[in-house]
Scaffold this motif. Structure first.
Motif, PDB file in Angstrom:
ATOM      1  N   GLU A  91      96.962  45.208   0.557  1.00 40.31           N
ATOM      2  CA  GLU A  91      98.384  44.956   0.840  1.00 40.31           C
ATOM      3  C   GLU A  91      98.635  44.729   2.334  1.00 40.31           C
ATOM      4  O   GLU A  91      99.648  44.181   2.736  1.00 40.31           O
ATOM      5  N   LYS A  92      97.659  45.126   3.180  1.00 40.24           N
ATOM      6  CA  LYS A  92      97.835  44.938   4.627  1.00 40.24           C
ATOM      7  C   LYS A  92      97.279  43.598   5.115  1.00 40.24           C
ATOM      8  O   LYS A  92      97.348  43.280   6.294  1.00 40.24           O
ATOM      9  N   PHE A  93      96.684  42.843   4.205  1.00 42.16           N
ATOM     10  CA  PHE A  93      96.042  41.591   4.612  1.00 42.16           C
ATOM     11  C   PHE A  93      96.990  40.664   5.366  1.00 42.16           C
ATOM     12  O   PHE A  93      96.630  40.048   6.366  1.00 42.16           O
ATOM     13  N   TYR A  94      98.231  40.588   4.869  1.00 49.05           N
ATOM     14  CA  TYR A  94      99.149  39.607   5.449  1.00 49.05           C
ATOM     15  C   TYR A  94      99.511  39.910   6.900  1.00 49.05           C
ATOM     16  O   TYR A  94      99.708  39.003   7.691  1.00 49.05           O
ATOM     17  N   GLU A  95      99.585  41.190   7.226  1.00 51.55           N
ATOM     18  CA  GLU A  95      99.850  41.540   8.623  1.00 51.55           C
ATOM     19  C   GLU A  95      98.740  40.998   9.506  1.00 51.55           C
ATOM     20  O   GLU A  95      98.978  40.424  10.562  1.00 51.55           O
ATOM     21  N   TYR A  96      97.514  41.201   9.023  1.00 60.01           N
ATOM     22  CA  TYR A  96      96.353  40.723   9.765  1.00 60.01           C
ATOM     23  C   TYR A  96      96.386  39.203   9.890  1.00 60.01           C
ATOM     24  O   TYR A  96      96.254  38.648  10.982  1.00 60.01           O
ATOM     25  N   GLU A  97      96.586  38.546   8.757  1.00 56.73           N
ATOM     26  CA  GLU A  97      96.527  37.082   8.755  1.00 56.73           C
ATOM     27  C   GLU A  97      97.647  36.484   9.621  1.00 56.73           C
ATOM     28  O   GLU A  97      97.429  35.542  10.378  1.00 56.73           O
ATOM     29  N   LEU A  98      98.839  37.061   9.514  1.00 58.95           N
ATOM     30  CA  LEU A  98      99.941  36.509  10.302  1.00 58.95           C
ATOM     31  C   LEU A  98      99.718  36.739  11.797  1.00 58.95           C
ATOM     32  O   LEU A  98     100.044  35.877  12.612  1.00 58.95           O
ATOM     33  N   SER A  99      99.127  37.865  12.154  1.00 59.39           N
ATOM     34  CA  SER A  99      98.897  38.076  13.584  1.00 59.39           C
ATOM     35  C   SER A  99      97.780  37.156  14.078  1.00 59.39           C
ATOM     36  O   SER A  99      97.811  36.671  15.202  1.00 59.39           O
ATOM     37  N   ARG A 100      96.828  36.878  13.208  1.00 58.00           N
ATOM     38  CA  ARG A 100      95.773  35.917  13.561  1.00 58.00           C
ATOM     39  C   ARG A 100      96.374  34.528  13.785  1.00 58.00           C
ATOM     40  O   ARG A 100      96.058  33.833  14.745  1.00 58.00           O
ATOM     41  N   ARG A 101      97.291  34.154  12.893  1.00 56.03           N
ATOM     42  CA  ARG A 101      97.925  32.831  13.031  1.00 56.03           C
ATOM     43  C   ARG A 101      98.741  32.757  14.324  1.00 56.03           C
ATOM     44  O   ARG A 101      98.763  31.732  14.998  1.00 56.03           O
ATOM     45  N   GLN A 102      99.398  33.865  14.610  1.00 56.83           N
ATOM     46  CA  GLN A 102     100.209  33.879  15.816  1.00 56.83           C
ATOM     47  C   GLN A 102      99.319  33.749  17.053  1.00 56.83           C
ATOM     48  O   GLN A 102      99.590  32.961  17.947  1.00 56.83           O
ATOM     49  N   GLN A 103      98.240  34.495  17.044  1.00 56.63           N
ATOM     50  CA  GLN A 103      97.324  34.501  18.183  1.00 56.63           C
ATOM     51  C   GLN A 103      96.743  33.108  18.440  1.00 56.63           C
ATOM     52  O   GLN A 103      96.691  32.651  19.574  1.00 56.63           O
ATOM     53  N   GLU A 136      97.992  30.306  17.368  1.00 55.85           N
ATOM     54  CA  GLU A 136      99.069  29.322  17.285  1.00 55.85           C
ATOM     55  C   GLU A 136      98.916  28.360  16.119  1.00 55.85           C
ATOM     56  O   GLU A 136      98.709  27.160  16.284  1.00 55.85           O
ATOM     57  N   TYR A 137      98.979  28.934  14.947  1.00 49.94           N
ATOM     58  CA  TYR A 137      98.973  28.147  13.720  1.00 49.94           C
ATOM     59  C   TYR A 137     100.277  28.400  12.966  1.00 49.94           C
ATOM     60  O   TYR A 137     100.962  29.383  13.229  1.00 49.94           O
ATOM     61  N   PRO A 138     100.625  27.513  11.999  1.00 51.22           N
ATOM     62  CA  PRO A 138     101.824  27.771  11.213  1.00 51.22           C
ATOM     63  C   PRO A 138     101.739  29.152  10.555  1.00 51.22           C
ATOM     64  O   PRO A 138     100.630  29.577  10.242  1.00 51.22           O
ATOM     65  N   PRO A 139     102.859  29.839  10.349  1.00 48.22           N
ATOM     66  CA  PRO A 139     104.236  29.366  10.560  1.00 48.22           C
ATOM     67  C   PRO A 139     104.737  29.546  11.985  1.00 48.22           C
ATOM     68  O   PRO A 139     105.925  29.380  12.212  1.00 48.22           O
ATOM     69  N   TYR A 140     103.862  29.862  12.933  1.00 46.81           N
ATOM     70  CA  TYR A 140     104.336  30.115  14.300  1.00 46.81           C
ATOM     71  C   TYR A 140     104.466  28.847  15.116  1.00 46.81           C
ATOM     72  O   TYR A 140     105.074  28.853  16.188  1.00 46.81           O
ATOM     73  N   VAL A 141     103.861  27.780  14.656  1.00 47.80           N
ATOM     74  CA  VAL A 141     104.098  26.463  15.249  1.00 47.80           C
ATOM     75  C   VAL A 141     104.314  25.492  14.091  1.00 47.80           C
ATOM     76  O   VAL A 141     104.027  25.810  12.938  1.00 47.80           O
ATOM     77  N   ARG A 142     104.846  24.320  14.429  1.00 51.81           N
ATOM     78  CA  ARG A 142     104.979  23.274  13.421  1.00 51.81           C
ATOM     79  C   ARG A 142     103.799  22.325  13.583  1.00 51.81           C
ATOM     80  O   ARG A 142     103.436  21.980  14.697  1.00 51.81           O
ATOM     81  N   MET A 143     103.212  21.935  12.451  1.00 52.93           N
ATOM     82  CA  MET A 143     102.018  21.107  12.522  1.00 52.93           C
ATOM     83  C   MET A 143     102.235  19.784  11.807  1.00 52.93           C
ATOM     84  O   MET A 143     102.928  19.707  10.793  1.00 52.93           O
ATOM     85  N   GLY A 144     101.630  18.743  12.362  1.00 54.59           N
ATOM     86  CA  GLY A 144     101.612  17.448  11.702  1.00 54.59           C
ATOM     87  C   GLY A 144     100.213  16.875  11.843  1.00 54.59           C
ATOM     88  O   GLY A 144      99.436  17.306  12.703  1.00 54.59           O
ATOM     89  N   ARG A 145      99.884  15.935  10.988  1.00 54.30           N
ATOM     90  CA  ARG A 145      98.572  15.309  11.098  1.00 54.30           C
ATOM     91  C   ARG A 145      98.741  13.806  10.891  1.00 54.30           C
ATOM     92  O   ARG A 145      99.482  13.380   9.996  1.00 54.30           O
ATOM     93  N   LEU A 146      98.088  13.038  11.736  1.00 50.62           N
ATOM     94  CA  LEU A 146      98.089  11.588  11.571  1.00 50.62           C
ATOM     95  C   LEU A 146      96.691  11.172  11.162  1.00 50.62           C
ATOM     96  O   LEU A 146      95.708  11.622  11.752  1.00 50.62           O
ATOM     97  N   ILE A 147      96.595  10.343  10.161  1.00 51.82           N
ATOM     98  CA  ILE A 147      95.291   9.828   9.750  1.00 51.82           C
ATOM     99  C   ILE A 147      95.316   8.308   9.868  1.00 51.82           C
ATOM    100  O   ILE A 147      96.049   7.632   9.148  1.00 51.82           O
ATOM    101  N   PHE A 148      94.542   7.816  10.802  1.00 49.67           N
ATOM    102  CA  PHE A 148      94.421   6.380  11.015  1.00 49.67           C
ATOM    103  C   PHE A 148      93.209   5.897  10.240  1.00 49.67           C
ATOM    104  O   PHE A 148      92.167   6.541  10.274  1.00 49.67           O
TER     105      PHE A 148
END
Ligand code: ADP
Ligand code: ZN
Ligand code: ZN
Length: 653
Positions: free
Chosen positions: A539-551, A553-565
């Protein structure tokens, strides 16, 4: 003098074509917004939707050929919804319309016969107190989002069915959306038992006739419940009362082709527009959804126990580095457990993830997964060249040494289901079945195979994701997870979460009956936090994962887009991509760009692919940037070169 007064109307029509898709036509009658209209387009006739009357344009218009229905089929809210979706995903309106609903369905004739409802005896079920508590907290009117986080087998489905009954009683319609159509046979039965009739079924694998029939029976209100995959969200209804999305974390809810929409996000938007509740359910929600719950956007509900006696299985980690391997792939501990399970007359499931990715690089000495220093995603080895590359930022690593301990012993730990099957066949002849998309091509085949396993014609089931969810086999007491490390090797910032989700889902297959189940995970990295959380405090996994994302800088802490040429000629592709990106970088200095880098799958159908990942602080900034990328690309592109805009990307291949 004689005047001929001929009234003319000019109607904007939305067409399912890859352009903006709105054209003006002339008509004898005023065609209300939302009615279908058949119009000529070039040499074809195409069915579209009226967007209402406009002023006479100063160019010649062709005539509407017919408007087959007397009343609008598509409510104004539906049309607004499509516009919002197009806007959000930076896709033209025509392309969006084309991408969310089949042209064949739009052009189909409504059935003439009246719907003949078959009824079945009701099999009532009393909700547990935990379930009832949740249903009472979900208001049946007005907009609200509810995320039900309930362990596998905790009774989420029964909550949905209870709410469906209540909403049907109000005379409203329900959309029940699932990620995997393979799950529907069991589900259809349960809906039938609780409601006394069958739902309309809608997904792309149905025959045209069946799908068209479901469409019209729902549109005209004869069927209150629509059970379907992603595309079912776009079947119009003027009295929608509830949307349910089961397994909200599933990647199949993100559409890969343009418009690359995410079903959950769009369902939440559509519910708000309709002012109705939406329910998201999962044993393992996406971290983004947990973050939304924490921010107060979603109401979070927990289901922590299973009705009846069945308990969650015990989870054990096996360190591959410290075990001898049977057949080079299975630890002896796992082998022993399989043998024990089989000799007791019980059943075992062996799970491995094999899809998508062949290489996964681990240090043989310390077990560390080899990751890019810049991006914290897994590195990929070029076949037999010894060169490794990060597909996020393009950095190349020559003569890779372990990023943790410096060892040069880097091994590729990718292997597939066939090899496991071969081994099991040697050890336990005639006792196993294999289920993966190579072997099983149709749902019928799959259901037959699962039926065989249910009937205990085999004691060991070997499979991929396909066996991870929804299945209920009371005699399965053991689940062995091999090759889960492969997933951590996928260059995707959601890989950690994927591992968590898969293990939790697969584990849920063990011990569904009387006896407590056991789950073993063999891994190079038993100390990886994700395994520790799974074993000790899931049940504590999400705290870990969200802090990892924050550290990082991955969503949901930033907005991401991808362009494929993509283009058939490598040098031109490179030049145009660089031209676009250099200008974007100049104009949007606050955005962070990764790439251009060769996409993991660099060549598809003889077209090369370059990928650029973009991070921005706000949605607005990202939107402006992505719009501008479209303009720039239009200026620089040559030949049949394409640029796909993927907002909130989920696929990084
Ligand atoms: P989930 O959707 O959370 O995986 P299900 O709704 O499929 O869980 O429930 C798991 C099993 O428990 C099913 O066989 C279901 O019929 C049974 N079940 C659920 N709720 C109840 C209940 N209130 N009483 C008895 N059995 C229940
Ligand atoms: Zn090492
Ligand atoms: Zn990198």
């Amino acid at each position: 003098m004689k005047y001929i007064i001929s009234e003319r109307h000019y109607i904007d029509v939305l067409l399912p074509v890859a352009t903006e898709g709105v054209y003006t036509y002339r008509s004898e009658e005023n065609v209300a917004i939302g009615r279908r209209v058949l119009v000529p387009l070039g040499k074809r006739n195409v069915m579209g939707i009226s967007l209402g009357a406009v002023d006479k344009p100063d160019f010649e218009c062709r005539d509407i050929l017919s408007a087959p229905d007397s009343l609008p089929i598509f409510p104004v809210i539906w049309i607004d919804f499509i516009k919002k979706l197009a806007n959000y995903y930076i896709t033209s309106l025509g392309q969006t319309f084309h991408g969310v609903i089949s042209s064949k369905v739009i052009a189909s004739e409504p059935p003439e016969d009246e719907f003949n409802r078959e009824t079945f005896p009701l099999i009532p079920l009393e909700l547990t107190e935990e379930q009832r508590f949740i249903t009472e907290k979900i208001p049946l009117t007005g907009f609200s989002v509810h995320l039900i986080q309930g362990i596998t087998g905790s009774g989420k489905t029964e909550i949905y069915l209870d709410l469906i009954k209540k909403v049907v009683a109000q005379g409203k319609q329900i959309m029940y959306l699932v990620p995997e159509i393979a799950l529907t046979p069991q589900l259809i039965d349960r809906i039938k038992n609780r409601l006394g009739y069958l739902p309309a079924i809608y997904h792309s694998k149905l025959t045209d006739n069946k799908r068209n029939d479901s469409f019209w029976r729902f549109v005209n209100g004869e069927q209150p419940v629509l059970l379907g995959a992603r595309s079912a969200l776009f079947v119009p209804s003027s009295k929608l009362g509830l949307i349910i999305i089961d397994e909200e974390h599933e990647n199949t809810f993100k559409q890969e082709e343009s418009p690359s929409y995410h079903l959950r996000d769009m369902a939440v938007l559509y519910s708000r527009m309709n002012n109705i509740p939406v329910i998201l359910g999962s044993a393992t929600p996406q971290s983004e959804s947990i973050a939304n719950a924490k921010a107060g956007k979603y109401n979070l509900h927990f289901l922590k126990t299973r009705p009846g006696s069945s308990e969650l299985p015990a989870i054990e980690l096996v360190d591959i580095k410290k075990s001898s391997l049977v057949g080079g792939i299975m630890t002896e501990y796992m082998y022993d457990e399989v043998a024990r399970t089989v000799s007791k007359g019980n059943q075992a499931i062996l799970f491995l993830n094999r899809k998508g990715y062949a290489t996964s690089l681990f240090c043989r000495d310390c077990g560390a997964l080899q990751q890019c220093a810049n991006c914290s995603v897994a590195l990929t080895m070029y076949k037999n060249s010894g060169r490794c590359v990060c597909h996020y930022c393009g950095t190349e690593y020559k003569n890779l040494k372990c990023t943790e301990c410096g060892s040069e012993e880097i091994v590729d730990a990718g292997f597939g289901t066939e090899r496991v099957e071969e081994l099991i066949e040697q050890m336990f002849p005639g006792k196993s079945l294999r289920l993966d998309t190579d072997k099983i091509k149709t749902f019928k085949q799959m259901n037959l195979l699962l039926e065989d396993f249910r009937k205990k014609k085999a004691q060991i089931l070997i499979g991929t994701q396909l066996i991870a969810k929804g299945l209920h086999f009371p005699d399965v007491t053991y689940v062995g997870i091999l090759g889960i490390d492969n997933i951590l090797a996928i260059p995707d910032f959601r890989a950690v979460e994927k591992v968590y989700q898969l293990i939790m889902q697969v584990s849920g297959r063990a011990g569904r009956g009387e006896s407590k189940g056991k789950v073993q995970i063999q891994t190079f990295m038993p100390d990886n936090p994700v395994f520790r959380y799974i074993k000790e405090e899931p049940e504590k996994f999400y705290e870990y994962e969200l802090s990892r994302r924050q550290q990082f800088e991955y969503p949901p802490y930033v907005r991401m887009g991808r362009l494929i040429f993509s283009y058939s000629k490598e040098p031109e592709l490179k030049t145009v991509t660089e031209n676009v990106i250099i200008r974007l970088k100049n104009e949007y200095p606050e955005a962070v760009f990764y790439g251009p880098a060769k996409a993991v799958i660099y060549k598809i159908k003889n077209r090369y692919r370059l990928s650029v990942i973009i991070k921005c602080k706000t949605n607005k900034y990202l939107d402006e940037l992505l719009y501008q990328s479209g303009n720039l690309f239009g200026k620089f592109k040559t030949g049949t070169m394409t640029m796909k805009i993927d907002k909130d990307p989920y696929f990084f291949m």
